[in-house]
Design an enzyme around this catalytic site. Sequence first.
Site, PDB file in Angstrom:
ATOM      1  N   ASN A  10       0.877  -1.173   0.000  1.00  0.00           N
ATOM      2  CA  ASN A  10       0.000   0.000   0.000  1.00  0.00           C
ATOM      3  C   ASN A  10       0.910   1.217   0.000  1.00  0.00           C
ATOM      4  OD1 ASN A  10      -1.770   2.068   0.467  1.00  0.00           O
ATOM      5  ND2 ASN A  10      -2.322   1.440   2.549  1.00  0.00           N
ATOM      6  N   TRP A  11       1.004   1.855  -1.146  1.00  0.00           N
ATOM      7  CA  TRP A  11       1.932   2.989  -1.271  1.00  0.00           C
ATOM      8  C   TRP A  11       1.429   4.246  -0.577  1.00  0.00           C
ATOM      9  CZ3 TRP A  11       3.744   3.003  -7.121  1.00  0.00           C
ATOM     10  CH2 TRP A  11       4.675   1.975  -7.309  1.00  0.00           C
ATOM     11  N   LYS A  12       0.158   4.248  -0.182  1.00  0.00           N
ATOM     12  CA  LYS A  12      -0.424   5.458   0.422  1.00  0.00           C
ATOM     13  C   LYS A  12      -0.163   6.657  -0.498  1.00  0.00           C
ATOM     14  CE  LYS A  12       0.011   3.180   4.822  1.00  0.00           C
ATOM     15  NZ  LYS A  12       0.188   3.251   6.264  1.00  0.00           N
ATOM     16  N   HIS A  95      -9.336   1.384   4.999  1.00  0.00           N
ATOM     17  CA  HIS A  95      -8.059   1.559   5.698  1.00  0.00           C
ATOM     18  C   HIS A  95      -8.257   2.509   6.890  1.00  0.00           C
ATOM     19  CE1 HIS A  95      -3.931   2.596   6.575  1.00  0.00           C
ATOM     20  NE2 HIS A  95      -3.595   1.502   5.920  1.00  0.00           N
ATOM     21  N   GLU A  97      -6.571   4.850   7.948  1.00  0.00           N
ATOM     22  CA  GLU A  97      -6.317   6.268   7.649  1.00  0.00           C
ATOM     23  C   GLU A  97      -7.545   6.904   6.989  1.00  0.00           C
ATOM     24  OE1 GLU A  97      -2.694   5.562   5.504  1.00  0.00           O
ATOM     25  OE2 GLU A  97      -1.740   4.929   7.373  1.00  0.00           O
ATOM     26  N   GLU A 167      -5.207  -4.807  10.561  1.00  0.00           N
ATOM     27  CA  GLU A 167      -4.147  -3.826  10.786  1.00  0.00           C
ATOM     28  C   GLU A 167      -4.386  -3.089  12.103  1.00  0.00           C
ATOM     29  OE1 GLU A 167      -2.179  -2.663   6.771  1.00  0.00           O
ATOM     30  OE2 GLU A 167      -3.760  -1.234   7.227  1.00  0.00           O
ATOM     31  N   GLY A 173       2.942   2.178  10.705  1.00  0.00           N
ATOM     32  CA  GLY A 173       3.923   3.249  10.537  1.00  0.00           C
ATOM     33  C   GLY A 173       4.666   3.607  11.808  1.00  0.00           C
ATOM     34  N   SER A 213       3.737  -2.281  10.136  1.00  0.00           N
ATOM     35  CA  SER A 213       5.191  -2.383  10.293  1.00  0.00           C
ATOM     36  C   SER A 213       5.765  -3.745   9.872  1.00  0.00           C
ATOM     37  CB  SER A 213       5.607  -2.023  11.732  1.00  0.00           C
ATOM     38  OG  SER A 213       5.240  -0.680  12.021  1.00  0.00           O
ATOM     39  N   GLY A 234       2.921  -1.114   4.154  1.00  0.00           N
ATOM     40  CA  GLY A 234       3.082   0.287   3.796  1.00  0.00           C
ATOM     41  C   GLY A 234       4.531   0.596   3.469  1.00  0.00           C
ATOM     42  N   GLY A 235       5.248   1.142   4.438  1.00  0.00           N
ATOM     43  CA  GLY A 235       6.618   1.628   4.240  1.00  0.00           C
ATOM     44  C   GLY A 235       7.536   0.665   3.499  1.00  0.00           C
TER      45      GLY A 235
HETATM   46  P1  13P Z   1       3.314   0.266   7.544  1.00  0.00           P
HETATM   47  O1  13P Z   1       3.725  -1.060   6.923  1.00  0.00           O
HETATM   48  O2  13P Z   1       4.089   1.420   6.994  1.00  0.00           O
HETATM   49  O3  13P Z   1       3.249   0.185   9.023  1.00  0.00           O
HETATM   50  O4  13P Z   1       1.809   0.526   7.039  1.00  0.00           O
HETATM   51  C1  13P Z   1       0.871  -0.475   7.198  1.00  0.00           C
HETATM   52  C2  13P Z   1      -0.343  -0.104   6.442  1.00  0.00           C
HETATM   53  O5  13P Z   1      -1.078   0.773   6.839  1.00  0.00           O
HETATM   54  C3  13P Z   1      -0.619  -0.802   5.180  1.00  0.00           C
HETATM   55  O6  13P Z   1      -1.898  -0.538   4.730  1.00  0.00           O
END
Ligand code: 13P
Length: 256
Positions: A10-12, A95, A97, A167, A173, A213, A234-235
Amino acid sequence: MNRKPLIAGNWKMYKTKDEALAFIYAVNLEVPDKDVVESVICAPAIFLRDLVKREGENLRIGAQNVHYAQEGAFTGELSANMLKSYGVDYVVIGHSERRAYFNETDETVNLKLIAAVNRELTPIVCVGESLEIRELGTTDAVVGKQIEKAYLNVDAEEALKTVVAYEPIWAIGTGRTATPDQANDTIKAIRLVLAKLYGKEVAEQIRILYGGSVNAKNVDDLLAMSDIDGALVGGASLDPNSFLTLVKAAYKKQTK
Ligand code: 13P
């Protein structure tokens, strides 16, 4: 039950066009056989067309959101039909967010899930608890309710076309991953809710990912757990080599 692992990045809201293209050229020939592991990148909408065109044999592309209406006066939004017409195969729904910053609710998650399945987009349905809920000890109840509401009016055949992502918000993050046991226990609780809704046989077939993470260091331990069927990342999905390390870890586990 041998569920096929899915690793979804997920590149956000990261990357420019050039960075997105550099990524896809670096990974599109390198991701493992999609019959063994599903490798997916969920990208900002503006990159979807360029990525789908270059996805190659084994990578698949997903969006990060979809509107629930078929079409209409919804400025700034994208329909499942639009995404599908560009060759997008997955969409992240609900998600944390989006729940926190963009008014996503259990009700809109439910409608979006249905819209995606109707258009043959695979929804990756996100659920997860806050740190406060984790510390209160009511995680299973809270996450269970999110699942029940997300799957309202969804029958078993449709549910089988979905993927769940657990999640925990406190792990996103933050570098603070849930332990493999914590993640697995909550995912088992989610599977029990799905079993209550659809029966054990169906629940055993629905893939449930862990997200929060995930990285090259912890992925093997997470994937080794009985009920964790992959990761939403994500990251660690932003760098091509890091993403490839994760999908290759899933491939290795599956073929050993
Ligand atoms: P991180 O892997 O950066 O913690 O993000 C997780 C996430 O929200 C994937 O959708």
